[in-house]
Scaffold this motif. Structure first.
Motif, PDB file in Angstrom:
ATOM      1  N   GLN A  29       0.842  -1.189   0.000  1.00  0.00           N
ATOM      2  CA  GLN A  29       0.000   0.000   0.000  1.00  0.00           C
ATOM      3  C   GLN A  29       0.875   1.236   0.000  1.00  0.00           C
ATOM      4  OE1 GLN A  29      -3.382  -0.095   2.582  1.00  0.00           O
ATOM      5  NE2 GLN A  29      -3.294   2.123   2.920  1.00  0.00           N
ATOM      6  N   ARG A  30       0.468   2.249  -0.785  1.00  0.00           N
ATOM      7  CA  ARG A  30       1.179   3.529  -0.805  1.00  0.00           C
ATOM      8  C   ARG A  30       0.179   4.665  -0.757  1.00  0.00           C
ATOM      9  NH1 ARG A  30       6.193   4.310  -4.378  1.00  0.00           N
ATOM     10  NH2 ARG A  30       6.421   6.020  -2.911  1.00  0.00           N
ATOM     11  N   SER A  31       0.648   5.823  -0.295  1.00  0.00           N
ATOM     12  CA  SER A  31      -0.160   7.039  -0.299  1.00  0.00           C
ATOM     13  C   SER A  31       0.178   7.825  -1.552  1.00  0.00           C
ATOM     14  CB  SER A  31       0.141   7.884   0.943  1.00  0.00           C
ATOM     15  OG  SER A  31      -0.222   7.186   2.104  1.00  0.00           O
ATOM     16  N   LEU A  32      -0.758   7.886  -2.481  1.00  0.00           N
ATOM     17  CA  LEU A  32      -0.583   8.635  -3.722  1.00  0.00           C
ATOM     18  C   LEU A  32      -1.666   9.688  -3.838  1.00  0.00           C
ATOM     19  CD1 LEU A  32       0.207   5.762  -6.281  1.00  0.00           C
ATOM     20  CD2 LEU A  32       1.793   7.068  -4.873  1.00  0.00           C
ATOM     21  N   VAL A  33      -1.345  10.755  -4.563  1.00  0.00           N
ATOM     22  CA  VAL A  33      -2.292  11.833  -4.827  1.00  0.00           C
ATOM     23  C   VAL A  33      -2.308  12.056  -6.332  1.00  0.00           C
ATOM     24  CG1 VAL A  33      -2.865  14.254  -4.426  1.00  0.00           C
ATOM     25  CG2 VAL A  33      -1.830  12.898  -2.582  1.00  0.00           C
ATOM     26  N   ALA A  34      -3.474  11.883  -6.938  1.00  0.00           N
ATOM     27  CA  ALA A  34      -3.625  12.040  -8.381  1.00  0.00           C
ATOM     28  C   ALA A  34      -4.532  13.232  -8.662  1.00  0.00           C
ATOM     29  CB  ALA A  34      -4.222  10.776  -9.004  1.00  0.00           C
ATOM     30  N   GLY A  35      -3.988  14.227  -9.359  1.00  0.00           N
ATOM     31  CA  GLY A  35      -4.789  15.401  -9.672  1.00  0.00           C
ATOM     32  C   GLY A  35      -5.324  16.096  -8.435  1.00  0.00           C
ATOM     33  N   GLY A  36      -4.561  16.072  -7.346  1.00  0.00           N
ATOM     34  CA  GLY A  36      -4.976  16.743  -6.112  1.00  0.00           C
ATOM     35  C   GLY A  36      -5.882  15.909  -5.224  1.00  0.00           C
TER      36      GLY A  36
ATOM     37  N   TRP B 241      -2.625  -1.882 -18.451  1.00  0.00           N
ATOM     38  CA  TRP B 241      -1.941  -0.834 -17.699  1.00  0.00           C
ATOM     39  C   TRP B 241      -1.730   0.368 -18.604  1.00  0.00           C
ATOM     40  CZ3 TRP B 241       0.027  -1.179 -12.585  1.00  0.00           C
ATOM     41  CH2 TRP B 241      -0.228  -2.397 -11.952  1.00  0.00           C
ATOM     42  N   ARG B 242      -1.956   1.562 -18.037  1.00  0.00           N
ATOM     43  CA  ARG B 242      -1.764   2.799 -18.799  1.00  0.00           C
ATOM     44  C   ARG B 242      -0.560   3.564 -18.264  1.00  0.00           C
ATOM     45  NH1 ARG B 242      -6.737   6.320 -18.250  1.00  0.00           N
ATOM     46  NH2 ARG B 242      -6.830   5.513 -16.127  1.00  0.00           N
ATOM     47  N   VAL B 243       0.150   4.212 -19.172  1.00  0.00           N
ATOM     48  CA  VAL B 243       1.267   5.070 -18.774  1.00  0.00           C
ATOM     49  C   VAL B 243       0.689   6.333 -18.157  1.00  0.00           C
ATOM     50  CG1 VAL B 243       3.219   6.437 -19.607  1.00  0.00           C
ATOM     51  CG2 VAL B 243       2.763   4.188 -20.593  1.00  0.00           C
ATOM     52  N   TRP B 244       1.228   6.744 -17.007  1.00  0.00           N
ATOM     53  CA  TRP B 244       0.830   8.020 -16.407  1.00  0.00           C
ATOM     54  C   TRP B 244       1.583   9.102 -17.166  1.00  0.00           C
ATOM     55  CZ3 TRP B 244      -2.947   8.288 -12.821  1.00  0.00           C
ATOM     56  CH2 TRP B 244      -3.275   9.572 -12.392  1.00  0.00           C
ATOM     57  N   SER B 245       0.876   9.877 -17.967  1.00  0.00           N
ATOM     58  CA  SER B 245       1.534  10.858 -18.838  1.00  0.00           C
ATOM     59  C   SER B 245       1.700  12.230 -18.195  1.00  0.00           C
ATOM     60  CB  SER B 245       0.769  10.996 -20.155  1.00  0.00           C
ATOM     61  OG  SER B 245      -0.558  11.429 -19.917  1.00  0.00           O
ATOM     62  N   GLY B 246       1.025  12.454 -17.083  1.00  0.00           N
ATOM     63  CA  GLY B 246       1.194  13.721 -16.369  1.00  0.00           C
ATOM     64  C   GLY B 246       2.502  13.743 -15.598  1.00  0.00           C
TER      65      GLY B 246
ATOM     66  N   PRO C  56      11.064  14.467 -12.525  1.00  0.00           N
ATOM     67  CA  PRO C  56      10.961  14.405 -13.987  1.00  0.00           C
ATOM     68  C   PRO C  56      11.609  13.163 -14.600  1.00  0.00           C
ATOM     69  CG  PRO C  56      12.513  16.111 -13.300  1.00  0.00           C
ATOM     70  CD  PRO C  56      11.816  15.632 -12.068  1.00  0.00           C
ATOM     71  N   ASP C  57      12.608  12.589 -13.950  1.00  0.00           N
ATOM     72  CA  ASP C  57      13.230  11.376 -14.481  1.00  0.00           C
ATOM     73  C   ASP C  57      12.272  10.190 -14.466  1.00  0.00           C
ATOM     74  OD1 ASP C  57      15.538  12.799 -14.906  1.00  0.00           O
ATOM     75  OD2 ASP C  57      16.608  11.966 -13.172  1.00  0.00           O
ATOM     76  N   ASP C  58      11.213  10.290 -13.669  1.00  0.00           N
ATOM     77  CA  ASP C  58      10.235   9.198 -13.588  1.00  0.00           C
ATOM     78  C   ASP C  58       9.016   9.436 -14.470  1.00  0.00           C
ATOM     79  OD1 ASP C  58      11.507   7.450 -11.589  1.00  0.00           O
ATOM     80  OD2 ASP C  58      11.306   9.220 -10.309  1.00  0.00           O
ATOM     81  N   ASP C  59       8.902  10.635 -15.046  1.00  0.00           N
ATOM     82  CA  ASP C  59       7.769  10.919 -15.935  1.00  0.00           C
ATOM     83  C   ASP C  59       7.764   9.926 -17.093  1.00  0.00           C
ATOM     84  OD1 ASP C  59       7.269  13.043 -14.279  1.00  0.00           O
ATOM     85  OD2 ASP C  59       7.788  14.597 -15.735  1.00  0.00           O
TER      86      ASP C  59
ATOM     87  N   ARG D 109      -1.138  15.668 -12.393  1.00  0.00           N
ATOM     88  CA  ARG D 109       0.069  15.436 -11.586  1.00  0.00           C
ATOM     89  C   ARG D 109      -0.177  14.275 -10.633  1.00  0.00           C
ATOM     90  NH1 ARG D 109       2.911  19.815  -7.621  1.00  0.00           N
ATOM     91  NH2 ARG D 109       0.931  19.585  -6.549  1.00  0.00           N
ATOM     92  N   LEU D 110       0.834  13.413 -10.497  1.00  0.00           N
ATOM     93  CA  LEU D 110       0.778  12.265  -9.599  1.00  0.00           C
ATOM     94  C   LEU D 110       1.899  12.389  -8.577  1.00  0.00           C
ATOM     95  CD1 LEU D 110      -0.507   9.470  -8.968  1.00  0.00           C
ATOM     96  CD2 LEU D 110       1.231   8.474 -10.486  1.00  0.00           C
ATOM     97  N   LEU D 111       1.521  12.368  -7.291  1.00  0.00           N
ATOM     98  CA  LEU D 111       2.492  12.481  -6.202  1.00  0.00           C
ATOM     99  C   LEU D 111       2.514  11.190  -5.388  1.00  0.00           C
ATOM    100  CD1 LEU D 111       1.523  16.023  -4.856  1.00  0.00           C
ATOM    101  CD2 LEU D 111       3.380  15.441  -6.443  1.00  0.00           C
ATOM    102  N   CYS D 112       3.704  10.813  -4.964  1.00  0.00           N
ATOM    103  CA  CYS D 112       3.850   9.647  -4.089  1.00  0.00           C
ATOM    104  C   CYS D 112       4.406  10.083  -2.744  1.00  0.00           C
ATOM    105  CB  CYS D 112       4.743   8.590  -4.726  1.00  0.00           C
ATOM    106  SG  CYS D 112       6.474   9.077  -4.928  1.00  0.00           S
ATOM    107  N   ASP D 113       4.312   9.182  -1.790  1.00  0.00           N
ATOM    108  CA  ASP D 113       4.874   9.412  -0.465  1.00  0.00           C
ATOM    109  C   ASP D 113       6.389   9.226  -0.507  1.00  0.00           C
ATOM    110  OD1 ASP D 113       4.348   6.740  -1.098  1.00  0.00           O
ATOM    111  OD2 ASP D 113       4.015   6.134   0.962  1.00  0.00           O
ATOM    112  N   TRP D 114       7.076   9.895   0.405  1.00  0.00           N
ATOM    113  CA  TRP D 114       8.540   9.847   0.486  1.00  0.00           C
ATOM    114  C   TRP D 114       8.995   8.497   1.028  1.00  0.00           C
ATOM    115  CZ3 TRP D 114      12.768  11.967  -1.145  1.00  0.00           C
ATOM    116  CH2 TRP D 114      13.962  11.745  -0.478  1.00  0.00           C
ATOM    117  N   ARG D 115      10.092   7.990   0.502  1.00  0.00           N
ATOM    118  CA  ARG D 115      10.748   6.806   1.026  1.00  0.00           C
ATOM    119  C   ARG D 115      12.205   6.833   0.598  1.00  0.00           C
ATOM    120  NH1 ARG D 115       8.197   1.968  -2.756  1.00  0.00           N
ATOM    121  NH2 ARG D 115       9.234   2.573  -4.675  1.00  0.00           N
ATOM    122  N   CYS D 116      13.049   6.094   1.292  1.00  0.00           N
ATOM    123  CA  CYS D 116      14.470   6.013   0.935  1.00  0.00           C
ATOM    124  C   CYS D 116      14.629   5.306  -0.410  1.00  0.00           C
ATOM    125  CB  CYS D 116      15.238   5.248   2.004  1.00  0.00           C
ATOM    126  SG  CYS D 116      15.300   6.106   3.576  1.00  0.00           S
ATOM    127  N   GLY D 117      15.719   5.584  -1.084  1.00  0.00           N
ATOM    128  CA  GLY D 117      15.967   4.951  -2.379  1.00  0.00           C
ATOM    129  C   GLY D 117      15.096   5.574  -3.456  1.00  0.00           C
TER     130      GLY D 117
END
Length: 180
Positions: free
Chosen positions: A65-72, A130-135, A149-152, A169-177
């Motif tokens: 499980q991850r905390s993601l934010v898609a389009g706010g 599966w669809r590519v996240w283009s944002g 941007p390297d992950d876009d 815009r797609l945001l993920c939670d912070w983690r090491c690595g």
């Protein structure tokens, strides 16, 4: 015809040290020189699909499980980690079998499931819907939001209803690595 391998689903808490070591060795074999301890750590805390042939571990995929934010908007998200098939067992449908189990598990618990894919890996995921996240992508760090941007173009989503707008815009939670 039945598949030659046995697929089982195990929670990280039930893996134990021996099976965890088997997973790490499989990852090392599958991603020669491109896996470190944080990659394995990212795969822990959720469900593992293990594929065995004659007792040997030949495939693995994890759903966490991850905390993601898609389009706010927050998304109840699963995230696929550590998909690996032993070199001698590739191109035989095992990757698809692993992903079929992961997708079924995710559909029962998450609004959508995401993963970061290499160009090689994308060939497995795209035909499965599966669809590519283009944002643009980013990460929520302790210092605030930072673009990645390297992950876009490398993040993929599986939401069978197609409800998510992959151009936002797609945001993920912070983690090491690697954050994605």
């Amino acid at each position: 015809m039945d598949a030659p391998w046995d697929l089982t689903v195990v929670h990280t808490a039930d893996l134990g040290p021996r099976r965890l070591r088997e997973v790490r060795l499989l990852l090392d074999d599958a991603f020669v020189g491109d896996v470190d301890d944080t990659d394995l750590d990212h795969a822990l805390g959720g469900l593992h699909v293990l594929a065995r042939l004659d007792g040997a571990l030949v495939g693995h995929a994890a759903l966490v499980q991850r905390s993601l934010v898609a389009g706010g908007r927050p998304v109840r998200a699963g995230y696929v980690e550590a998909v690996a098939v032993a070199a001698a067992h590739r191109r035989r449908g095992l990757g698809s079998a692993l992903m079929g189990v992961v997708e079924d598990l995710a559909a029962r618990a998450h609004e959508a499931v995401f993963l970061g894919a290499s160009d090689d890996g994308a060939r497995l995921y795209r035909p499965r819907g599966w669809r590519v996240w283009s944002g643009p992508t980013g990460v929520v760090t302790p210092e605030g939001v930072r673009a990645t941007p390297d992950d876009d173009g490398g993040v993929h989503v599986h939401d069978p209803a197609g409800a998510l707008d992959v151009t936002t815009r797609l945001l993920c939670d912070w983690r090491c690595g690697d954050v994605w």
